[in-house]
Design an enzyme around this catalytic site. Structure first.
Site, PDB file in Angstrom:
ATOM      1  N   SER A 145       0.849  -1.197   0.000  1.00 13.71           N
ATOM      2  CA  SER A 145       0.000   0.000   0.000  1.00 13.71           C
ATOM      3  C   SER A 145       0.881   1.243   0.000  1.00 13.71           C
ATOM      4  CB  SER A 145      -0.878  -0.002   1.256  1.00 13.71           C
ATOM      5  OG  SER A 145      -1.542   1.227   1.402  1.00 13.71           O
ATOM      6  N   TYR A 158      -2.217  -1.007  10.488  1.00 12.14           N
ATOM      7  CA  TYR A 158      -2.326  -1.306   9.048  1.00 12.14           C
ATOM      8  C   TYR A 158      -1.092  -0.794   8.298  1.00 12.14           C
ATOM      9  CZ  TYR A 158      -3.803  -1.287   4.196  1.00 12.14           C
ATOM     10  OH  TYR A 158      -3.852  -1.496   2.834  1.00 12.14           O
TER      11      TYR A 158
HETATM   12  N1  NAP Z   1      -8.747  -0.625  -1.480  1.00 10.56           N
HETATM   13  C1  NAP Z   1      -7.756   0.168  -1.153  1.00 10.56           C
HETATM   14  O1  NAP Z   1      -7.921   1.396  -1.023  1.00 10.56           O
HETATM   15  C2  NAP Z   1      -6.369  -0.401  -0.959  1.00 10.56           C
HETATM   16  C3  NAP Z   1      -5.282   0.479  -0.975  1.00 10.56           C
HETATM   17  C4  NAP Z   1      -4.006  -0.022  -0.797  1.00 10.56           C
HETATM   18  C5  NAP Z   1      -3.809  -1.374  -0.614  1.00 10.56           C
HETATM   19  N2  NAP Z   1      -4.880  -2.218  -0.596  1.00 10.56           N
HETATM   20  C6  NAP Z   1      -4.626  -3.648  -0.392  1.00 10.56           C
HETATM   21  O2  NAP Z   1      -5.194  -4.377  -1.446  1.00 10.56           O
HETATM   22  C7  NAP Z   1      -5.446  -5.714  -1.026  1.00 10.56           C
HETATM   23  C8  NAP Z   1      -6.825  -6.131  -1.480  1.00 10.56           C
HETATM   24  O3  NAP Z   1      -7.774  -5.342  -0.782  1.00 10.56           O
HETATM   25  P1  NAP Z   1      -9.083  -4.784  -1.480  1.00 10.56           P
HETATM   26  O4  NAP Z   1      -8.965  -3.322  -1.520  1.00 10.56           O
HETATM   27  O5  NAP Z   1      -9.379  -5.523  -2.716  1.00 10.56           O
HETATM   28  O6  NAP Z   1     -10.147  -5.112  -0.314  1.00 10.56           O
HETATM   29  P2  NAP Z   1     -11.362  -6.144  -0.266  1.00 10.56           P
HETATM   30  O7  NAP Z   1     -12.309  -5.881  -1.376  1.00 10.56           O
HETATM   31  O8  NAP Z   1     -11.859  -6.062   1.132  1.00 10.56           O
HETATM   32  O9  NAP Z   1     -10.664  -7.553  -0.504  1.00 10.56           O
HETATM   33  C9  NAP Z   1      -9.914  -8.202   0.498  1.00 10.56           C
HETATM   34  C10 NAP Z   1      -9.757  -9.664   0.124  1.00 10.56           C
HETATM   35  O10 NAP Z   1      -8.969 -10.305   1.139  1.00 10.56           O
HETATM   36  C11 NAP Z   1      -9.621 -11.510   1.498  1.00 10.56           C
HETATM   37  N3  NAP Z   1      -9.345 -11.877   2.887  1.00 10.56           N
HETATM   38  C12 NAP Z   1      -9.448 -11.086   3.982  1.00 10.56           C
HETATM   39  N4  NAP Z   1      -9.204 -11.809   5.092  1.00 10.56           N
HETATM   40  C13 NAP Z   1      -8.946 -13.083   4.676  1.00 10.56           C
HETATM   41  C14 NAP Z   1      -8.656 -14.301   5.339  1.00 10.56           C
HETATM   42  N5  NAP Z   1      -8.581 -14.381   6.685  1.00 10.56           N
HETATM   43  N6  NAP Z   1      -8.458 -15.420   4.610  1.00 10.56           N
HETATM   44  C15 NAP Z   1      -8.545 -15.374   3.259  1.00 10.56           C
HETATM   45  N7  NAP Z   1      -8.822 -14.254   2.571  1.00 10.56           N
HETATM   46  C16 NAP Z   1      -9.027 -13.122   3.276  1.00 10.56           C
HETATM   47  C17 NAP Z   1     -11.118 -11.213   1.320  1.00 10.56           C
HETATM   48  O11 NAP Z   1     -11.811 -12.420   1.073  1.00 10.56           O
HETATM   49  P3  NAP Z   1     -12.850 -13.126   2.092  1.00 10.56           P
HETATM   50  O12 NAP Z   1     -13.493 -12.049   2.914  1.00 10.56           O
HETATM   51  O13 NAP Z   1     -13.804 -13.829   1.186  1.00 10.56           O
HETATM   52  O14 NAP Z   1     -12.013 -14.064   2.887  1.00 10.56           O
HETATM   53  C18 NAP Z   1     -11.099 -10.372   0.060  1.00 10.56           C
HETATM   54  O15 NAP Z   1     -11.131 -11.182  -1.070  1.00 10.56           O
HETATM   55  C19 NAP Z   1      -5.244  -5.718   0.495  1.00 10.56           C
HETATM   56  O16 NAP Z   1      -3.999  -6.288   0.820  1.00 10.56           O
HETATM   57  C20 NAP Z   1      -5.264  -4.239   0.854  1.00 10.56           C
HETATM   58  O17 NAP Z   1      -4.528  -3.958   2.012  1.00 10.56           O
HETATM   59  C21 NAP Z   1      -6.159  -1.764  -0.778  1.00 10.56           C
END
Ligand code: NAP
Length: 267
Positions: A145, A158
């Site tokens: 991130s 985080y």
């Molecule tokens: N969105 C942003 O603004 C942003 C910015 C910078 C970085 N990121 C990073 O991008 C990555 C993806 O996040 P996103 O934005 O796409 O959020 P998201 O839509 O909430 O997706 C998160 C994913 O992680 C999975 N996950 C969470 N806990 C888990 C567990 N215990 N076991 C297996 N899977 C798990 C969830 O699947 P289930 O709930 O089905 O398990 C979901 O598929 C993350 O690492 C996040 O930190 C996001």
């Protein structure tokens, strides 16, 4: 992805929503086998069906696993081995945030964040890197991130987990260079996914972020795959995010501390 390198099997964690789902969709046309991992099996099955309908030649496998549990990560590896699905492209994307003061945070949520963002990402890398070296091919995308660049009050744990991811990713990249296994740290700014809903503590209060800074998930993933292709160490997708990253990386620490003291949550 490297034009010269082709990957036969990709594994995407956190494929049930957001960036993981998008990684799966954009990687699918470029591989023979695709493994989707997350806890919500129904969403993974829906995505797998969608990919199979568009790309019938791609073998799509779904594994419902709680990556916060070490035993489930070990079981995942066993199943991948026995089914001939050991990936040569690993996308460690699953992750979560927690927005609010550390003092009032819920330990269970913090533990999940440490477990998924740090431990699972490291464990899956540890389980899969040796076979990549042995087979002489592989690549890893670690989803970090923009937050990895700075300590962020109200996002303290985080941001620290993502500082770990970026640091680990860069060091691993140097270790694996002699094996020609690229490792990329993806450092997005705000992206519209389920991340905000999971991270916020009050369902009526969104995490403060300027709308104009949001980057579409399609762009984040496309730029990330292009960065892997040119063997970049890091990518900050979107020019605004890249500019902020440059400023944050070059500001004196004392100025950063002063600026970060203006906490949007308090104002
Ligand atoms: N969105 C942003 O603004 C942003 C910015 C910078 C970085 N990121 C990073 O991008 C990555 C993806 O996040 P996103 O934005 O796409 O959020 P998201 O839509 O909430 O997706 C998160 C994913 O992680 C999975 N996950 C969470 N806990 C888990 C567990 N215990 N076991 C297996 N899977 C798990 C969830 O699947 P289930 O709930 O089905 O398990 C979901 O598929 C993350 O690492 C996040 O930190 C996001």
């Amino acid at each position: 992805m490297p034009a010269t390198a082709s990957y036969s099997c990709a594994l995407v964690t956190g494929a049930s929503s957001g960036l993981g789902e998008e990684f799966a969709l954009q990687i699918a046309p470029r591989v023979e086998k695709l493994v989707l991992v997350a806890r919500r099996e129904t969403l993974l099955v829906e995505l797998a069906d969608r990919i199979r309908a568009e790309l019938p030649h791609v073998e799509v496998a779904v594994f419902a696993a709680d990556l916060n549990r070490s035993a489930e990560r070990e079981q995942l590896l066993e199943q991948l081995s026995s089914r001939g699905l050991l990936p040569d492209l690993l996308v460690n994307n699953a992750g979560l945030g927690d927005y609010g003061e550390f003092a009032s945070s819920d330990w269970g949520k913090l533990q999940s964040m440490l477990g998924v963002n740090i431990e699972a990402l490291t464990h899956l890398s540890h389980l899969l890197v040796p076979q990549m070296i042995e087979r002489g091919r592989g690549a890893i995308i670690q989803v970090s991130s923009l937050a990895s660049l700075i300590p962020i009050p109200d996002f303290a744990v985080y941001a620290a987990t993502k500082a770990y991811v970026t640091s680990f990713s860069e060091a691993l990249r140097l270790e694996l260079r002699e094996h020609r296994i690229p490792v990329l740290a993806v450092c997005p700014g705000p992206v519209r996914t389920e991340f905000g809903e999971v991270a916020r503590r009050d369902p009526n209060k969104n995490i403060p972020a300027k709308k104009s800074f949001y980057v579409p998930k399609q762009q984040v993933v496309a730029e990330s795959l292009a960065a892997l292709q040119r063997d970049a160490a890091r990518i900050y997708p979107g020019w605004k995010t890249a500019t902020i990253a440059w400023v944050l990386s070059n500001l004196p620490r004392v100025v950063l501390r002063y600026v970060m003291g203006f906490r949007p949550r308090r104002s």
